[in-house]
Write a protein that holds these residues in place. Structure first.
Motif, PDB file in Angstrom:
ATOM      1  N   GLN A 106       0.817  -1.208   0.000  1.00 55.84           N
ATOM      2  CA  GLN A 106       0.000   0.000   0.000  1.00 55.84           C
ATOM      3  C   GLN A 106       0.858   1.268   0.000  1.00 55.84           C
ATOM      4  N   SER A 107       1.920   1.255   0.781  1.00 59.06           N
ATOM      5  CA  SER A 107       2.798   2.429   0.816  1.00 59.06           C
ATOM      6  C   SER A 107       3.496   2.628  -0.525  1.00 59.06           C
ATOM      7  N   LEU A 108       3.944   1.541  -1.137  1.00 53.86           N
ATOM      8  CA  LEU A 108       4.577   1.652  -2.458  1.00 53.86           C
ATOM      9  C   LEU A 108       3.580   2.168  -3.493  1.00 53.86           C
ATOM     10  N   ALA A 109       2.320   1.749  -3.357  1.00 53.10           N
ATOM     11  CA  ALA A 109       1.289   2.213  -4.292  1.00 53.10           C
ATOM     12  C   ALA A 109       1.118   3.722  -4.196  1.00 53.10           C
ATOM     13  N   GLN A 110       1.189   4.273  -3.006  1.00 47.80           N
ATOM     14  CA  GLN A 110       1.061   5.720  -2.834  1.00 47.80           C
ATOM     15  C   GLN A 110       2.226   6.459  -3.503  1.00 47.80           C
TER      16      GLN A 110
END
Length: 352
Positions: free
Chosen positions: A246-250
């Motif tokens: 999720q953090s990488l997606a942001q």
């Protein structure tokens, strides 16, 4: 993603996107994805085109969005049933073919081996690059193996998540810091400002994406957290690889659209209003429809910006959390419009 008190979850879809040799797909999943894209793309494209034609008036635009989103919502249930049935049909067909004639089976196995080798090379190359972009606190051989496993699980989870890592592999614009000895990020960063603009301690976060610095902080220890769902706390497992996805997606959203992590460009009024409408509808449904903890967390953010940035990362999060088929099924059931937005708007930008 915050983790103590509010207890944050961070989470995942499936769907089909051809990755030009970058991704390994089961035949059933690939075919069902093609069908999903075929049956849904016309509705989504129609929605987009209609909005574009009407964009001269803000009031007309909003009215058209409401009508189109309502119509699209009504089409979701039969589409989901169709996709599920198609997956089962293709799985049965693939099983029958593999148990066919010995000669045909031998040739097919040989082809699959070659394909598997190509996919493994692509995966290893991508994971190697991601490891080179990662700093592990007090690193050793065991921790390196654990972190490599995080990236491998994200890559294998779905064509969408492998494409996300491949984008980062090619862009190389992110730095990842991981503490394998803690479930929070307090040893990596003491104080930070979250998406709501609040100053918080690192102990309150399981993971955090510093979008403007393109840095991701992750507590690499799994465990159990409390997730606030409709005013009640529910215990859920915390998986670091889900939070990492999720953090990488942001970060990916920021690198693509250059708009504070929002999944649309600054001057793209059409997709801005469409996405705002999707966030609003999802928020209105969360109290009447059973949704995953990651959706509740994203919608629990206080500011519109924080909700928009957090919600789009639910798609890769739930795919990593549940796997390709189950994750996509849950996404289509719980947040169908968000899923289609990711597939038809974000994915093409990521691929280009």
């Amino acid at each position: 993603m915050e983790g103590v008190g509010d207890a944050v979850e961070i989470l995942p879809v499936e769907e089909a996107v051809a990755l030009d040799g970058v991704t390994e797909l089961e035949e059933g999943s690939r075919d069902s994805t093609d069908e999903l894209r075929h049956y849904q793309s016309s509705d989504f494209a129609s929605l987009r085109d209609e909005i574009h034609k009407e964009i001269t008036s803000r009031d007309v635009l909003l009215r058209k969005l409401e009508e189109s989103v309502t119509r699209l919502s009504e089409d979701i249930a039969p589409l989901k049933d169709y996709v599920t049935a198609k997956m089962q049909q293709e799985a049965h067909s693939a099983s029958s073919q593999s148990s066919g004639s010995p000669e045909g089976g031998a040739n097919q196995d040989g082809d699959q081996e070659t394909e598997e080798e190509r996919n493994n090379r692509a995966q290893n190359r991508c994971v190697d690059v991601m490891m080179s972009l990662t700093e592990i606190r007090e690193n050793n051989e065991e921790k390196t193996k654990i972190v490599r496993g995080f990236y491998e699980k994200i890559y294998k989870a779905s064509p969408l998540t492998s494409l996300m890592l491949t984008f980062l592999e090619r862009n190389r614009g992110v730095k990842v810091l991981i503490d394998c000895d803690s479930s929070n990020i307090s040893n990596l960063v003491k104080r930070l400002v979250n998406l709501d603009g609040e100053k918080r301690n690192g102990t309150e976060f399981l993971t955090f994406a510093d979008i403007f610095e393109c840095r991701v902080y992750l507590g690499g220890v799994s465990g159990v957290i409390n997730v606030n769902i409709r005013g009640h706390y529910k215990k859920e497992n915390f998986d670091p690889e889900v939070s990492l996805a999720q953090s990488l997606a942001q970060i990916v959203m920021y690198l693509i659209f250059k708009n504070r992590g929002c999944p649309y460009a600054c001057d793209d009024e059409m997709y801005e209003k469409l996405y705002e409408k999707i966030v609003l509808e999802t928020s209105q449904k969360k109290d009447s429809v059973t949704m995953d903890g990651c959706v509740h967390h994203a919608l629990s953010m206080k500011t519109p910006l924080a909700r928009e940035v957090s919600l789009i990362s639910v798609v890769p999060g739930m795919l990593v959390k549940y796997g390709s088929k189950e994750g996509m099924s849950k996404l289509l059931e719980q947040v169908p419009l968000l899923t289609f937005f990711f597939i038809h708007h974000v994915i093409p930008k990521m691929r280009s």
